[in-house]
Scaffold this motif. Structure first.
Motif, short mmCIF file in Angstrom:
data_model
loop_
_atom_site.label_atom_id
_atom_site.label_comp_id
_atom_site.label_asym_id
_atom_site.label_seq_id
_atom_site.Cartn_x
_atom_site.Cartn_y
_atom_site.Cartn_z
N VAL A 92 -6.01 3.29 -11.16
CA VAL A 92 -5.59 1.90 -11.03
C VAL A 92 -5.49 1.49 -9.56
CG1 VAL A 92 -3.83 0.19 -11.66
CG2 VAL A 92 -4.33 2.08 -13.20
N LEU A 93 -5.34 2.48 -8.67
CA LEU A 93 -5.16 2.18 -7.24
C LEU A 93 -6.40 1.58 -6.61
CD1 LEU A 93 -3.25 5.34 -5.91
CD2 LEU A 93 -2.33 3.26 -6.95
N GLY A 94 -7.58 2.02 -7.08
CA GLY A 94 -8.83 1.61 -6.43
C GLY A 94 -8.98 0.12 -6.23
N PRO A 95 -8.92 -0.70 -7.30
CA PRO A 95 -9.13 -2.15 -7.14
C PRO A 95 -7.91 -2.91 -6.66
CG PRO A 95 -8.81 -1.61 -9.45
CD PRO A 95 -8.84 -0.30 -8.71
N SER A 96 -6.76 -2.28 -6.59
CA SER A 96 -5.53 -2.99 -6.24
C SER A 96 -5.44 -3.28 -4.74
CB SER A 96 -4.31 -2.17 -6.68
OG SER A 96 -4.35 -1.90 -8.06
N ALA A 97 -5.04 -4.52 -4.39
CA ALA A 97 -4.89 -4.95 -2.99
C ALA A 97 -6.20 -4.85 -2.21
CB ALA A 97 -3.79 -4.16 -2.29
N GLY A 98 -7.30 -5.02 -2.90
CA GLY A 98 -8.61 -4.96 -2.24
C GLY A 98 -9.35 -3.70 -2.64
N THR A 99 -10.55 -3.84 -3.18
CA THR A 99 -11.32 -2.69 -3.62
C THR A 99 -11.74 -1.82 -2.45
OG1 THR A 99 -13.45 -3.82 -3.44
CG2 THR A 99 -12.25 -4.08 -5.52
N SER A 100 -12.16 -0.60 -2.76
CA SER A 100 -12.65 0.29 -1.71
C SER A 100 -13.87 -0.30 -1.01
CB SER A 100 -12.99 1.66 -2.31
OG SER A 100 -11.82 2.33 -2.70
N ASP A 101 -14.70 -1.01 -1.75
CA ASP A 101 -15.87 -1.64 -1.13
C ASP A 101 -15.45 -2.70 -0.10
OD1 ASP A 101 -17.74 -0.15 -2.57
OD2 ASP A 101 -17.75 -1.55 -4.24
N ILE A 102 -14.41 -3.46 -0.42
CA ILE A 102 -13.92 -4.45 0.53
C ILE A 102 -13.31 -3.75 1.75
CG2 ILE A 102 -12.18 -6.24 0.90
CD1 ILE A 102 -14.63 -7.18 -0.64
N MET A 103 -12.63 -2.63 1.55
CA MET A 103 -12.07 -1.90 2.69
C MET A 103 -13.19 -1.43 3.63
SD MET A 103 -8.85 -2.14 2.13
CE MET A 103 -9.30 -3.66 1.28
N THR A 104 -14.31 -0.98 3.06
CA THR A 104 -15.40 -0.53 3.93
C THR A 104 -16.01 -1.69 4.70
OG1 THR A 104 -17.03 -0.70 2.11
CG2 THR A 104 -15.94 1.43 2.44
N VAL A 105 -16.02 -2.87 4.11
CA VAL A 105 -16.50 -4.06 4.83
C VAL A 105 -15.62 -4.35 6.03
CG1 VAL A 105 -16.79 -6.57 4.70
CG2 VAL A 105 -17.61 -5.13 2.82
N ILE A 106 -14.30 -4.29 5.83
CA ILE A 106 -13.34 -4.52 6.93
C ILE A 106 -13.53 -3.48 8.04
CG2 ILE A 106 -10.89 -4.54 7.54
CD1 ILE A 106 -10.37 -5.56 4.65
N ILE A 107 -13.65 -2.23 7.64
CA ILE A 107 -13.79 -1.14 8.61
C ILE A 107 -15.10 -1.27 9.39
CG2 ILE A 107 -13.99 1.36 8.86
CD1 ILE A 107 -12.25 1.52 6.24
#
Length: 378
Positions: free
Chosen positions: A357-372
């Motif tokens: 459940v953590l993956g999509p919460s508060a921003g998906t992992s894909d979105i995190m990689t975009v930010i990084i």
């Protein structure tokens, strides 16, 4: 030199939270797994312990302990109940916009109640048309006399069934680039709760939706400047929402490691504990490494937050690594437990569901990689 240890105050707080978890939360885990939603007795215990006000300043009735202390509490709670940890972290997410962007009057009105737990908060951004792209929301606001009138539907809101204070993002229908944020109470005319949502894990917190049907919001409940609400909502999600997900993930990682080590020492195959097998040792080594890396990333970002330094990138990295690590370590823990890892009574089975459940919460992992990536490229 950099000191990687907690202060004495932080360590004392950690021990207090651990004792609270053992006494008030651990006995209710089985009930929460069965009933799935928030447990009234646990919610009341969290209120009484003032855990809703960890980072609210003492001037407003909070503990004033800061964001590292918040991360400590979330991790300790998640070791036993990731669901309750998730509930608490979202309370904090609802508090942050008021603390950082609220007027003096709004802070005086809402923060004392949020600190004591009399008021429980959440943030309402997600819609069927807007999740990873918050600009896609369809909830609108217009002005009418002394009120703003809001119309829309917010979905998949953690704490929606128990919260009474909502920080809501809406857009101006006449200017699609103008977004504003409002503090809405569940007693406002035109506010209605929608259906509850059932997630595969994180039982112990409730998820639901709200309906705004010509909801009348006093103009004094505009949070921040009109037309600039996107920054208000997303900065809270970026630094407090993702910080909270790190805390939940750290607790899951710690519990997975403990369960796997204990089981591997007791499980006998080929005449010896499976902890003697190199394949099992490799999995446990990876789990230990993932826990340590996640902890370093998370607490570094939280320490920056306590110093009022910008830390959205640091939390994006911590959120990505920790939540991905929780998912892969949950799979390894199930592998170590074999058949015992896929029965509902098993703790690692529950943690596997929680981790995913953590993956999509508060921003998906894909979105995190975009930010990084954007930060790295410049």
């Amino acid at each position: 030199m950099i000191d990687f240890t907690f202060t004495q105050e932080q360590e004392d707080f950690r021990k207090q939270v651990a004792e609270f978890v053992k006494a008030k939360i651990a006995p209710k885990v089985k009930d929460m797994e069965k009933n799935k939603g928030a447990d009234k007795e646990v919610v009341e215990a969290v209120k009484e312990a003032k855990l809703t006000g960890i980072f609210i300043p003492k001037a407003y009735g909070g503990l004033g302990l800061g964001y590292v202390a918040r991360l400590i509490a979330l991790e300790e709670i998640a070791k036993v109940s990731p669901g309750v940890s998730m509930m608490l972290q979202i309370f904090g997410l609802g508090i942050e916009p008021i603390l950082k962007s609220g007027s003096a009057e709004q802070k005086e009105k809402y923060l004392p109640g949020l600190a004591s737990g009399e008021k429980l908060a959440t943030v309402a951004v997600t819609e069927t048309t807007g999740g990873s792209d918050p600009t896609g929301i369809e909830t609108t606001y217009t002005k009418e006399s002394d009120y703003y009138i809001l119309n829309g539907r917010k979905i998949m809101l953690t704490n929606a069934p128990v919260a009474n204070t909502f920080v809501v993002l809406a857009k101006d229908p006449n200017n699609p680039k103008a977004f504003s944020t409002f503090i809405i109470e569940d007693t406002f005319e035109g506010f209605k709760r929608g259906k509850d949502w059932n997630e595969i894990g994180l039982h112990g917190c409730s998820v639901g939706e709200i309906l705004l049907q010509n909801c009348k919001v006093p103009q004094g409940n505009l949070l921040g400047e009109e037309g600039k609400g996107m920054r208000v909502a997303m900065s809270a999600i970026g630094e407090v929402g993702r910080s909270g997900m790190v805390g939940v993930g750290l607790g899951i990682l710690s519990a997975l490691l403990e369960q796997s080590v204990n089981f591997s020492k007791k499980r006998i195959l080929y005449g010896k504990p499976i902890s003697n097998l190199q394949t099992i040792q490799n999995k446990i080594a990876q789990m230990k490494l993932d826990l340590e890396v996640s902890s370093l990333l998370g607490y570094r970002a939280a320490s920056m937050q306590d110093k009022a330094q910008r830390c959205d990138l640091e939390f994006a990295m911590a959120k990505y690594y920790t939540t991905e690590a929780a998912q892969r370590c949950a799979k390894m823990a199930v592998d170590i437990h074999g058949g015992y890892g896929v029965v509902e009574e098993s703790i690692v089975t529950r943690l596997l569901r929680d981790a995913f459940v953590l993956g999509p919460s508060a921003g998906t992992s894909d979105i995190m990689t975009v930010i990084i990536a954007r930060a790295a490229i410049g």
